[in-house]
Each structure stands twice: as structure tokens, then as C-alpha cells.
Scaffold this motif. Structure first.
Motif, PDB file in Angstrom:
ATOM      1  N   GLN A 237       0.833  -1.198   0.000  1.00  0.00           N
ATOM      2  CA  GLN A 237       0.000   0.000   0.000  1.00  0.00           C
ATOM      3  C   GLN A 237       0.873   1.255   0.000  1.00  0.00           C
ATOM      4  OE1 GLN A 237      -3.039  -0.026   2.995  1.00  0.00           O
ATOM      5  NE2 GLN A 237      -4.258   1.491   1.914  1.00  0.00           N
ATOM      6  N   GLY A 238       0.524   2.189  -0.878  1.00  0.00           N
ATOM      7  CA  GLY A 238       1.214   3.469  -0.921  1.00  0.00           C
ATOM      8  C   GLY A 238       2.527   3.477  -1.666  1.00  0.00           C
ATOM      9  N   SER A 239       2.868   2.367  -2.340  1.00  0.00           N
ATOM     10  CA  SER A 239       4.164   2.301  -3.015  1.00  0.00           C
ATOM     11  C   SER A 239       4.146   2.946  -4.385  1.00  0.00           C
ATOM     12  CB  SER A 239       4.620   0.844  -3.146  1.00  0.00           C
ATOM     13  OG  SER A 239       3.723   0.109  -3.955  1.00  0.00           O
ATOM     14  N   ASN A 240       2.967   3.290  -4.899  1.00  0.00           N
ATOM     15  CA  ASN A 240       2.867   3.829  -6.248  1.00  0.00           C
ATOM     16  C   ASN A 240       2.375   5.266  -6.226  1.00  0.00           C
ATOM     17  OD1 ASN A 240       3.182   1.427  -8.352  1.00  0.00           O
ATOM     18  ND2 ASN A 240       2.125   0.640  -6.551  1.00  0.00           N
ATOM     19  N   GLY A 241       3.070   6.113  -6.954  1.00  0.00           N
ATOM     20  CA  GLY A 241       2.628   7.482  -7.157  1.00  0.00           C
ATOM     21  C   GLY A 241       2.349   7.711  -8.627  1.00  0.00           C
ATOM     22  N   TRP A 242       2.537   8.935  -9.077  1.00  0.00           N
ATOM     23  CA  TRP A 242       2.280   9.288 -10.473  1.00  0.00           C
ATOM     24  C   TRP A 242       3.567   9.751 -11.141  1.00  0.00           C
ATOM     25  CZ3 TRP A 242      -2.295   8.376 -12.818  1.00  0.00           C
ATOM     26  CH2 TRP A 242      -3.416   8.145 -12.006  1.00  0.00           C
ATOM     27  N   MET A 243       3.613   9.607 -12.438  1.00  0.00           N
ATOM     28  CA  MET A 243       4.729  10.110 -13.237  1.00  0.00           C
ATOM     29  C   MET A 243       4.197  10.503 -14.608  1.00  0.00           C
ATOM     30  SD  MET A 243       6.662   6.427 -13.664  1.00  0.00           S
ATOM     31  CE  MET A 243       6.257   5.927 -11.991  1.00  0.00           C
ATOM     32  N   GLY A 244       4.920  11.361 -15.318  1.00  0.00           N
ATOM     33  CA  GLY A 244       4.396  11.889 -16.574  1.00  0.00           C
ATOM     34  C   GLY A 244       5.397  11.865 -17.705  1.00  0.00           C
TER      35      GLY A 244
ATOM     36  N   ARG B 142       8.118   9.930  -5.766  1.00  0.00           N
ATOM     37  CA  ARG B 142       8.889   8.910  -5.051  1.00  0.00           C
ATOM     38  C   ARG B 142       7.974   7.771  -4.623  1.00  0.00           C
ATOM     39  NH1 ARG B 142      13.820  10.215  -2.965  1.00  0.00           N
ATOM     40  NH2 ARG B 142      13.453   8.829  -1.193  1.00  0.00           N
ATOM     41  N   ASN B 143       6.779   8.119  -4.212  1.00  0.00           N
ATOM     42  CA  ASN B 143       5.739   7.171  -3.836  1.00  0.00           C
ATOM     43  C   ASN B 143       4.479   7.994  -3.597  1.00  0.00           C
ATOM     44  OD1 ASN B 143       6.043   8.355  -1.238  1.00  0.00           O
ATOM     45  ND2 ASN B 143       7.537   6.793  -0.669  1.00  0.00           N
TER      46      ASN B 143
ATOM     47  N   GLY C 257       4.673  12.045  -2.953  1.00  0.00           N
ATOM     48  CA  GLY C 257       4.180  12.735  -4.135  1.00  0.00           C
ATOM     49  C   GLY C 257       5.293  13.214  -5.041  1.00  0.00           C
ATOM     50  N   TRP C 258       4.937  14.171  -5.906  1.00  0.00           N
ATOM     51  CA  TRP C 258       5.874  14.677  -6.913  1.00  0.00           C
ATOM     52  C   TRP C 258       6.728  15.817  -6.400  1.00  0.00           C
ATOM     53  CZ3 TRP C 258       0.519  14.422  -7.831  1.00  0.00           C
ATOM     54  CH2 TRP C 258      -0.201  15.557  -7.454  1.00  0.00           C
ATOM     55  N   ALA C 259       6.483  16.277  -5.154  1.00  0.00           N
ATOM     56  CA  ALA C 259       7.250  17.405  -4.633  1.00  0.00           C
ATOM     57  C   ALA C 259       7.860  17.108  -3.270  1.00  0.00           C
ATOM     58  CB  ALA C 259       6.361  18.651  -4.537  1.00  0.00           C
TER      59      ALA C 259
ATOM     60  N   PRO D  57       8.538  13.980   4.823  1.00  0.00           N
ATOM     61  CA  PRO D  57       9.807  13.242   4.900  1.00  0.00           C
ATOM     62  C   PRO D  57       9.765  11.963   4.080  1.00  0.00           C
ATOM     63  CG  PRO D  57       9.182  14.046   7.067  1.00  0.00           C
ATOM     64  CD  PRO D  57       8.015  14.347   6.149  1.00  0.00           C
ATOM     65  N   HIS D  58      10.881  11.655   3.433  1.00  0.00           N
ATOM     66  CA  HIS D  58      10.947  10.479   2.574  1.00  0.00           C
ATOM     67  C   HIS D  58      10.685   9.222   3.387  1.00  0.00           C
ATOM     68  CE1 HIS D  58      13.938  12.985  -0.034  1.00  0.00           C
ATOM     69  NE2 HIS D  58      12.724  13.495   0.016  1.00  0.00           N
ATOM     70  N   VAL D  59      10.040   8.237   2.769  1.00  0.00           N
ATOM     71  CA  VAL D  59       9.668   7.021   3.477  1.00  0.00           C
ATOM     72  C   VAL D  59      10.379   5.821   2.868  1.00  0.00           C
ATOM     73  CG1 VAL D  59       7.448   7.861   4.258  1.00  0.00           C
ATOM     74  CG2 VAL D  59       7.629   6.837   2.003  1.00  0.00           C
TER      75      VAL D  59
END
Length: 808
Positions: free
Chosen positions: A565-572, A601-602, A606-608, A612-614
Motif C-alpha cells: 500500500q502506498g508504493s505507487n505514485g504518479w509520473m508523466g 517517489r511514492n 508525491g511529486w514534490a 519526509p521520505h519514506v
């Protein structure tokens, strides 16, 4: 364009060669109805999503047939089984279920959100034209304004039926694949989080097949079935005038849709001069019923709220557009376009991000001087704005007063039909008159067929594009390779282009499955722990003069799902494709993917990098692997010397690689769709629209293989009195680089309150893009009526129009 009816005979020599038996009023009527049907079906599904955003459950239910079925999967068990789905029959029951299912996440309650993203259609019309099936990718983002949220994504495999002259949904079948909350993100549904392949309603033989009788005759004859079956109850044949009018209507829709989508790409890059150039001189932007001052300065003042011109390090200004519905007025002088626009806004430097959910209702007008469409007003209504870190569950960051739903829905919410006048006649007389009625009719029908093929090409290209998107989601190597032409080529990201379907299939199989096979597909019964999703949306499709080839720009909005869960974000990224009509099917000729311009990142960061990074930021994804480049070199490398400028910065291209939050250069295969100018950032690559064809592989170009190169934008026509002459007019016709206007016919006319008079000589454009015509005939002098200058196009350029107001 409407002015093309002035001199239809001028097109005859360049018309697509078809069996004369196909060019009958009956066949053209049936073909027209098929193209109109596909568009109406798409509008129904898009309207369904748009109504959901405002909780219009009754309106959504009205889009179903009387005994239509809504079958909505739950994702708790076997996703493919009907036992895992709620089944509701009939409009009243569907309305009630929709309302209950939404609960307080209905888009009506203050702070609530019910955003419905549905796009990438593949519509397959039955041979008799009375039923159809459609596949769509879907994602809902829901919130109740009190802290609760839902994210749900999957695939629609729907069925449609024509009843009483209108299309309705007979079965809406939703297969859920992933779900979650804003706080934690989403993960796989189904048994043990293993996802099946959702069966395709279409076969490879059906994907991209032409809608028109002529093309289907050729392709189906191989199967021994002869010609296309006609409607069980054939529609009465239309008059030739009505055929011309309704085909022109489709052509105008294409122009408007391209303009709206193209404008969105300029906004993404904050190319403010390019955006402003798409408006009329008194154009405006309206946000929440507040309209800017008319004109460029007023438009600029609104654009400046998004930030200064251009993107800098770490700035994201993405505004993907979903589900555009276009309605052109009966007189073809005005149009409206409605859809969903989602702002993905971010500043990586400040680690801040934002969601912006808006519906748009844009007004456009036809410039009668040039024949091009322009934006009169960009209209936006905010659904919800939310800080990325906090999400949309608590109602967002704007006051409730700025988010009230519009009091009155636009008229075409009530119907997906285009309004047509009872009677229509061409605006202009035709010159010169034919001596034989049979010759006139033949040429008129040939031109109607050609123009219809151009709009059919738009829908066929979108079908092929969607089919490709679904096949690459499921990584079906052989299937998506066979969507390509026998001479097609595809970029394998980070490596280079592979030529022919066999090479494309082999490169995929070796890369993702370690299979040395040109025919490999994973089993349809296989279960997956992770799936990528490629949303190919917001198409700009430019079609050649003869309708046999097309250039396609489409956004790649990419995400995925897995068991974590939560491992996927968006990319363009961005696709630059070309398609051709080959053996009765719309095939992929060239695919180039520029990726990634930005990524997440995830889900949490998000994209910004707003938090803090997870630890799960680097969750491995099988579909991102980079195998096989050494043992299966591409036919053209991303580092080919002729492509250094084009590919520098992209993954696998010449160094230095530009990775987000760096800002990579974006490329354009077409010119400004209003002014014809090059992009203001000087990143133009075309024609040819095929990326490796410029320098690396010119033998891959469309024109080297018997196809026309689609025009890169509008044709600009200007005229003035020849210096030192009072009776000669010099006409100049311009397209883009390497697009010659030579041979295209030019004609001068006067319009006396609807009475059209031929005015002076007519003739072909020369090698220099010019022609000198002498004024003569009745009304040549002594009047202030502007001179209208028509260019009828050639194999390189589309028709164009100019106006000459300075009379001597």
C-alpha cells in the motif's frame, strides 16, 4: 472546413482511390452513421463521469437503456466473477444505488468530492451498427469533507445499444483492481492481492479496424465474409447536401478538440505567449463566474496567478484533461467543450504540492476570416483544491463559497445529441460548374468520402491508441507489437527504436520475460502482484489530406498498483506517434515516448517530496527493468548522431540525463494550431513527425512508403495588391518547414450578403508559395466588400483562408 465546398472538383484528382461502388449515397450514409455512433457512445460515457462529479444520479441513470444493467465489482473475492459484483437493473434502481454507494462523498455536500476519471476508450461497433462494446480505464477520488476518503481504480468493459435513434448503456461493468485511502494510498484488490487480466472485448483483428465501408470490404474479404453487414433496419439515405453538412460537422469537432487539448499542453509548460495566441482579440478567462478583462492583458493577468512564464527547477504545473465532450453549433460558428481538468501542482524546492480539481466549460468561435477556431472564453469551475500533504478529506483549502456547484448545468448535459438544422445548404456556389451532372456527383461523393475518412481516422487512431495502452498495461508483447504496421517501429524506453512487429515483440519479451520469442504473450489466466497503468489521454490528432495517415500526440500519465500500500505514485511523459491505414486497419507506424518529465517517489511523498521520505520509496517494479540492450541492440539507438539534440537528457539518450526535479526540454511535432507559429520554446521536431526519420532513418518516413505526411498545423493565407499594379493580387500560402504549398488551387470570391461572386482569376500556387491573380468580373471595383482568398490544400497542407480588406 466549410469553405472547402466552394470548389469540390479541385479535390477530385487527389481523392483516395476507392471502389466506385462504395461511393453511393446509401453507403456514405451508413458510414457517416457509424462514425457518429462511435462519437455519441463516447459522449455518453464521458457525460456519465461528468454528471457524477455533481451528484446527478438521476441524469446518470437516464443514460442507461430502460432495462440497462449496472454491475459494479467489489474486489473482495474473484474479481472476474459476477458473484463479486452488485447487479442493479433499471433506471430507478440504478439511480438509487448510485446515490447510496456515494453516500456523503457525493460532490454535493460542502467539502465533498466525487471526481470520476475515465478515459482511453476502445469502442467496437457491431457490424450492423446497432450495438457496441467499450473498454475504459477508470479512477475515482472521493472525500466527504469530514476526513474520510476513498481512492478506487479499475477497468470498465461496457455494452451499448441504439434505441429509438439514441445510444444508451445496456451494461456498465466495472472491474475493480485497486483501492485505498488518501492517508495510506492504494493497493491491489482481489484474492491475496493477486490481479487477473480483465478480458478484452475486442480481438487483434478488431483493434483499430476502419469504421468505413470501403476499408472494411478490403480487410474482411480475407476472412471470406465479403462486405460489412448493414443495419438490420437501414436508415433512409441522406441527401448529398446533408451528407456534406454532417461530415463537415465531424471535421469541425476534430479541430475544436485538438485546440482544447493542445492549449492544455501549453499551460503545462507555462508557455503564456503561446496560450494567449489561441484566443480571440477580446478573449477572456472565467473562474467561478469571475471573468477577466477582455484581451491579452486580461488573460495574462489570470495566467500569472499560476506563476511566471516558463518552468524552473522543481516546478510542476501539470493539468491533464479527461473526458472532453465537444458540441459545435448548427451553423459551425461557435462551439463549447466540457471536461475534467486536474492540476498536479508542485514546488520541489519548497516541498509543497497541491491538487486542483476543476470542470471546464470552454467557449470557442470560428474566425470567419481565416477559417480557424479560436478560444473566446476559458471557463473553469472549481470542485476542490487541496494541499498535497493534507489531502482532500477535510474539504480542501478554499472557502466553501468558492466551491458551490454551478446552479445550472450546461445544456448539453441533458442530451448527447448534436443539434442540426432541418434544412441546410452550402454557403457558397461551386466553381467552375460541371458540364455533366454525373461528373459533379461523382466528385462530390468522392470528396465527402475523403473528409469522412479524415474524421473516421481520428476515432480509429484513438481506438488503436487505447488498445495499445491496455496491452502494454498487461505487458502483452506480441499483441501490442501486432498493432504496428508491417513497417512500423517503436521506441523501447531508454534504449532505442525497433523496426517491424517481430523485432518489437522480441525486444519486449526479452526485456520483461527473458523470452527469446517474437510471439510471446503471458497467459490470460495469469495472476499478477503488480500492474502498471499507462493513461494515454488528451490526444491531438492531425490527419493527412487523404485520411490514410495521422500524427498523434498523447499524454502518458502513468501509475501502477502492487500489494504494498502506498508504493505507487504518479509520473508523466509524452508520446509522439504516427498511424497509417493498412489493410483496413489503423496501425501504429511510429511510437516515441519521452519520459519521464516528472515522477513521484511514492504516494505519500508525491511529486514534490511534501513529507519526509519514506522507506518504500524504492519499491521495485518489474515493469521498470532495463534488460536486453546488450544482446538485442535496437535498429536505431537513442544516441544516434542524428538525434543528439532531440534525445539529449532523456533516459538512455546522450548525457547529461535530466531527472526530476530538473526540467527536461519538451518537443512538439506540430505548430501553433491557430497562428501556425513554431513553439515559443523552439522545441519543434517535424515534419516528418516520426522522430528517427529526421536524419537517422529517412527510409522509415511516411512519404518514403507511399503515405502522406499529415500537415503540422494550419495553412496561413495572405494577399495584397502586387506592387505597381492596380489589378493584380499576389497571394502567399505558408505551412511549416518542408511543407510546400505548390500546386494547391487558389480562388478569389466576394460575398455580397450571402450572394457569392467569383472574383478574378484562379490558379495553382508556384514553387515559391505564391500566385498572382488578376482581378476581373462583375463587382471587381467600386465596392468595399472584402476579398476572400481560398486555398484548397494539397498533399502537404490543409485548406486555408485569408481576407483582403484593403481595396483599391
Amino acid at each position: 472546413m466549410k469553405f472547402a465546398v466552394i470548389s469540390l472538383v479541385l479535390w477530385a484528382g487527389m481523392a483516395l482511390a476507392v471502389d466506385p461502388g462504395v461511393l453511393s449515397v446509401e453507403n456514405l450514409t451508413q458510414d457517416l452513421l457509424r462514425v457518429e455512433s462511435v462519437r455519441e457512445i463516447k459522449n455518453i460515457q464521458r457525460t456519465y463521469a461528468q454528471l457524477a462529479q455533481h451528484g446527478r444520479w438521476k441524469g446518470m441513470a437516464s443514460l442507461f437503456a430502460e432495462n440497462g444493467i449496472l454491475r459494479w465489482g467489489k474486489g473482495a473475492g474473484d474479481i472476474l466473477s459476477t458473484s463479486d459484483a452488485s447487479s442493479i437493473t433499471g433506471r430507478p434502481a440504478i439511480e438509487n444505488w448510485l446515490q447510496q454507494e456515494a453516500g456523503d462523498m457525493d460532490g454535493i455536500n460542502p467539502g465533498s468530492l466525487h471526481v470520476f476519471m475515465s478515459d482511453m476508450p476502445v469502442i467496437t461497433l457491431a457490424d450492423d451498427g446497432n450495438t457496441a462494446k467499450g473498454r475504459w480505464t477508470a479512477l475515482r477520488k472521493l472525500g466527504n469533507g469530514k476526513g474520510a476518503t476513498r481512492i478506487e481504480g479499475g477497468i470498465f468493459e461496457n455494452e451499448y445499444v441504439s434505441s429509438g435513434g439514441k445510444w444508451k448503456i445496456s451494461l456498465l461493468r466495472y472491474y475493480p483492481l485497486y483501492a485505498g485511502t488518501y492517508e495510506k494510498g492504494w493497493k491491489n484488490l482481489g484474492l491475496n492481492g493477486s490481479l487477473p487480466v480483465i478480458s478484452y472485448h475486442y480481438t487483434l483483428d478488431q483493434a483499430g479496424v476502419t469504421l468505413l465501408h470501403a476499408g472494411r470490404t478490403a480487410s474482411r474479404s480475407k476472412e471470406g465474409t465479403g462486405t460489412l453487414n448493414r443495419r438490420s433496419t437501414p436508415a433512409a439515405s441522406l441527401s448529398v447536401d446533408e451528407l456534406e453538412y454532417r461530415v463537415a460537422h465531424l471535421n469541425e469537432e476534430d479541430e475544436v478538440r485538438n485546440l482544447v487539448h493542445g492549449m492544455g499542453y501549453y499551460v503545462d509548460r507555462r508557455m503564456w505567449p503561446d496560450v494567449i495566441s489561441l484566443f480571440t482579440s477580446n478573449g477572456t478567462i472565467t473562474v467561478q463566474n469571475n471573468t477577466s478583462p477582455a484581451g491579452p492583458a486580461g488573460i495574462q493577468s489570470v495566467l500569472n496567478r499560476m506563476g511566471p512564464e516558463g518552468l524552473s527547477h522543481g516546478i510542476l504545473n501539470e493539468h491533464p484533461i479527461f473526458g472532453t465532450v465537444v458540441n459545435v453549433s448548427p451553423d459551425h460558428k461557435t462551439a463549447v467543450a466540457r471536461g475534467l481538468e486536474i492540476g498536479l501542482i508542485g514546488d520541489d524546492n519548497a516541498q509543497t504540492g497541491q491538487w486542483q480539481f476543476c470542470v471546464f466549460h470552454h467557449s470557442l468561435v470560428k474566425d470567419l476570416d481565416t477559417g480557424t477556431w479560436k478560444i473566446q472564453d476559458l471557463g473553469y469551475h472549481r470542485l476542490l483544491f487541496a494541499d498535497y500533504a493534507a489531502g482532500w478529506g477535510d474539504g480542501g483549502i478554499l472557502p466553501a463559497s468558492s466551491l458551490d456547484p454551478p446552479p445550472v448545468l450546461p445544456p448539453y448535459y441533458q442530451s448527447t445529441e448534436n443539434r442540426r438544422p432541418v434544412e441546410w445548404r452550402p454557403f457558397y456556389k461551386r466553381y467552375p460548374a460541371w458540364e455533366e451532372p454525373e461528373e459533379e456527383m461523382r466528385d462530390r461523393l468522392a470528396n465527402i468520402h475523403r473528409l469522412l475518412l479524415r474524421s473516421s481516422a481520428y476515432d480509429e487512431s484513438e481506438n488503436t491508441s487505447g488498445s495499445y495502452g491496455f496491452y502494454i498495461d498487461d505487458i502483452r508483447c506480441s499483441d501490442f507489437a501486432k498493432l504496428h504496421s508491417d513497417r512500423g517501429h517503436k521506441l523501447s524506453p531508454g534504449i532505442g527504436w525497433y523496426y517491424t512487429p517481430d523485432a518489437i515483440s522480441l525486444s519486449c519479451a526479452s526485456r520483461y520475460y527473458r523470452q527469446n520469442s517474437t510471439t510471446y504473450n503471458p497467459s490470460m489466466s495469469s495472476l499478477r502482484s503488480s500492474v502498471p497503468f499507462h493513461w494515454r489521454l488528451q490526444p491531438v490528432i492531425l490527419v493527412s489530406h487523404d485520411g490514410r495517415s495521422a500524427t498523434l500526440r498523447t499524454r502518458n500519465l502513468q501509475t501502477g498498483t502492487s500489494r504494498t500500500q502506498g508504493s505507487n505514485g504518479w509520473m508523466g511523459g509524452m508520446y509522439h506517434d504516427q498511424l497509417v491505414l493498412e489493410n483496413g486497419k489503423r496501425k501504429l507506424w511510429s511510437i516515441t515516448i519521452d519520459e519521464f518529465y516528472w515522477n513521484s517517489r511514492n504516494w505519500t511523498a508525491g511529486w514534490a517530496n511534501v513529507v519526509p521520505h519514506v522507506s518504500n520509496a524504492t519499491t521495485p517494479r518489474r515493469w521498470m527493468s532495463r534488460r536486453q540492450s546488450n544482446d538485442l541492440p535496437p535498429d536505431v539507438s537513442l544516441r544516434h548522431p542524428a538525434l543528439l539534440e532531440r534525445e539529449t537528457g532523456f533516459n538512455g539518450g546522450p548525457p547529461p540525463t535530466v531527472s526530476w526535479p530538473g526540467v527536461q526540454r519538451m518537443w512538439w511535432a506540430y505548430r501553433n494550431l491557430v497562428t501556425g507559429a513554431m513553439p515559443s520554446d523552439s522545441s519543434y521536431w517535424g515534419p516528418p513527425g516520426c522522430v528517427p526519420c529526421r536524419g537517422a532513418k529517412p527510409e522509415w518516413a511516411l512519404t518514403a512508403n507511399g503515405y502522406q505526411e499529415p500537415p503540422s498545423g494550419p495553412t496561413i493565407v495572405t494577399a495584397d495588391w502586387l506592387e505597381g499594379s492596380g489589378v493584380d493580387i499576389e497571394v502567399t500560402v505558408k505551412g511549416g518547414p518542408e511543407e510546400s504549398a505548390k500546386g494547391g488551387w487558389v480562388q478569389l470570391v466576394l460575398d455580397f450578403n450571402g450572394e457569392i461572386t467569383k472574383f478574378g482569376e484562379e490558379g495553382p500556387v508556384g514553387e515559391d508559395g505564391k500566385v498572382v491573380l488578376r482581378v476581373r468580373g462583375p463587382g471587381a471595383f467600386g465596392t468595399t466588400v472584402p476579398i476572400q482568398v481560398f486555398y484548397f490544400g494539397n498533399e502537404n497542407l490543409k485548406p486555408g483562408k485569408g481576407i483582403m480588406r484593403d481595396r483599391k
